[in-house]
Enzyme design. Structure first.
Site, mmCIF file in Angstrom:
data_model
loop_
_atom_site.group_PDB
_atom_site.id
_atom_site.type_symbol
_atom_site.label_atom_id
_atom_site.label_comp_id
_atom_site.label_asym_id
_atom_site.label_seq_id
_atom_site.Cartn_x
_atom_site.Cartn_y
_atom_site.Cartn_z
ATOM 1 C CG HIS A 166 -2.204 0.752 1.021
ATOM 2 N ND1 HIS A 166 -2.291 1.890 0.239
ATOM 3 C CD2 HIS A 166 -3.463 0.548 1.512
ATOM 4 C CE1 HIS A 166 -3.540 2.343 0.252
ATOM 5 N NE2 HIS A 166 -4.258 1.551 1.013
ATOM 6 C CG ASP A 370 -13.199 -6.417 -20.682
ATOM 7 O OD1 ASP A 370 -12.837 -7.550 -21.031
ATOM 8 O OD2 ASP A 370 -14.208 -5.852 -21.133
#
Length: 455
Positions: A166, A370
């Site tokens: 992170h 996608d």
């Protein structure tokens, strides 16, 4: 959402982990992190999963091969991710752009998405199989900055899981990275949004820390659960909102609801201050704006605060109004430097109190990634409570269940007994809002599934 009635077991077979390096030579250099990246609250590894259904047009394609090849090409642009984090002078974190690579695992599971059903949202007992923690890989320093596992399913669908350091990026930055991976997987030569490092833009000579000061309590047994609020339940909660607060957003309604119910469930001292903190993407607040393509952490942590007594005894509107006022003040501010951002994050002292942090991921676009197989059936983090302090954080994730009902999944982490009381309070609010019985099973996701057989 109803509990899953039939036990589910399946086996995952993994190939040996491999390191994916940039497809072309990249600069060897040291890149310091910003003052926003370089803070204790972000020294964590954050897991995210994306779930894909079968696509007949992609039947001849192996998603692991497609993503592996695209990843090597993308790392030419995002080459710091192929490096290793190290501590520089005075502990300042920086990336050694060594091109050592990111960890990649190809796997297969003998199960279909229809068998998993509405167990897609976490927590689920088989997440460790879908995102294998390679020994020695989970450190913050000198470890791979990304770990990716692509697990093919019998139906032709697959699960893409990624764990990221992170300190390198926030949710918006990760979506930018994954969008580039998506584009290259579908044939592009380069990502449409080119990455920008320029972490010096969020560095300051001001020595004041921006880390949230939090007191770590004694470890307790924590329980992970998910709540699924359909649009119907959210509309019902709005019936509890007085006329003068009707402009509230879905985020504000849910946040106030969780804040109040969690406080009641904790049964803390009535005089305790109970802040509700949320992560806020501050990119659009910068004036002048940050460059397009900046993928570092740009997070603000505004907070509303109230005593436990007022949250428990005053109407729901009390919590909602505090959330709305705080959010309104923050969104109207302009940020010109990292010092301005520190000012937002430093308004409250969180030591010695019981904070609660929520993060709204509903508009980030994880589910838009996608890879050529269509939009993800689920896209978001793997569990709540992922932070330096267990139980601190919850995440809001968009989801549509097998019945076609749309809504928001909220990941919760609380001590065992507190969780039971919390769920009861949520149910009480829904009953109050609907003026009739609301079956708790319609909201609670009970993933009480047996563990997978280990390899």
């Amino acid at each position: 959402m109803a509990a899953i009635d039939t036990p589910l077991t399946f086996t995952v077979r993994r190939r040996a982990p491999e390191l994916i390096v940039p497809a072309k030579p990249t600069p060897r250099e040291l890149k310091p992190l910003s003052d926003i990246d370089d803070q204790e609250a972000l020294l964590i590894q954050m897991p995210v999963i994306l779930v894909y259904r079968s696509n007949p047009k992609m039947r001849s394609k192996n998603p692991a091969s497609v993503i592996r090849e695209a990843l090597a090409k993308l790392l030419v642009f995002y080459y710091p991710f192929a490096g290793r984090l190290k501590a520089g002078p005075e502990g300042k974190l920086m990336v050694d752009c060594s091109a050592e690579g990111v960890l990649f695992i190809e796997a297969e599971a003998d199960v279909t998405l229809s068998q998993i059903g509405d167990a897609l949202p976490p927590p689920s007992p088989f997440m460790e199989e879908l995102l294998y923690d390679v020994p020695g890989s989970s450190g913050i320093l000198y470890s791979p900055l990304l770990l990716i596992q692509v697990t093919r399913l019998l139906c032709g669908g697959f699960i893409f899981a990624i764990r990221f350091n992170h300190t390198m990026t926030d949710g918006a930055g990760l979506v930018q990275f994954l969008s580039g991976l998506d584009e290259i997987a579908r044939g592009a030569k380069s990502p449409s949004t080119l990455p920008v490092w320029q972490r010096e833009l969020l560095c300051s000579s001001d020595p004041l820390p921006i880390t949230l000061t939090l007191t770590k309590g004694t470890p307790v047994d924590m329980v992970h659960k998910s709540l699924f609020f359909t649009t119907t339940e959210i509309s019902a909660l709005r019936k509890l909102v007085p006329v003068h607060l009707q402009s509230c957003t879905t985020f504000e309604v849910l946040t106030a609801c969780l804040w109040r119910c969690r406080t009641i469930a904790l049964q803390t001292n009535p005089e305790d201050e109970m802040p509700i903190i949320w992560t806020f993407n501050a990119r659009k607040m910068f004036n002048p704006p940050l460059p397009v393509g900046y993928y570092g952490n740009v997070l603000a942590f505004p907070a509303a605060i109230s005593t436990a007594r007022d949250l428990c005894n005053k109407p729901f509107a009390h919590a909602l109004e505090l959330v709305m006022k705080t959010k309104s003040v923050v969104t109207k501010e302009n940020i010109r430097s990292v010092s301005d951002l520190k000012a937002i994050n430093g308004r409250y002292n969180y030591a010695g109190i019981r904070p609660y942090l929520v993060s709204d991921l509903t508009r980030l676009g994880f589910d838009e990634i996608d890879f050529g197989w269509g939009k993800a059936a689920y896209g978001g983090v793997c569990k709540g409570g992922v932070a330096a302090i267990p139980g601190l954080s919850s995440f809001y994730i968009p989801y549509t269940n097998n019945k076609g009902e749309s809504g928001i999944v909220i990941l919760i982490c609380l001590p065992n007994g507190v969780m039971d009381r919390f769920v009861k309070e949520i149910n009480n609010m829904l009953v109050q809002a609907k003026d009739n019985e609301v079956l708790l099973e319609h909201v609670l996701l009970e993933h009480e599934l047996p563990a997978l057989s280990k390899l």
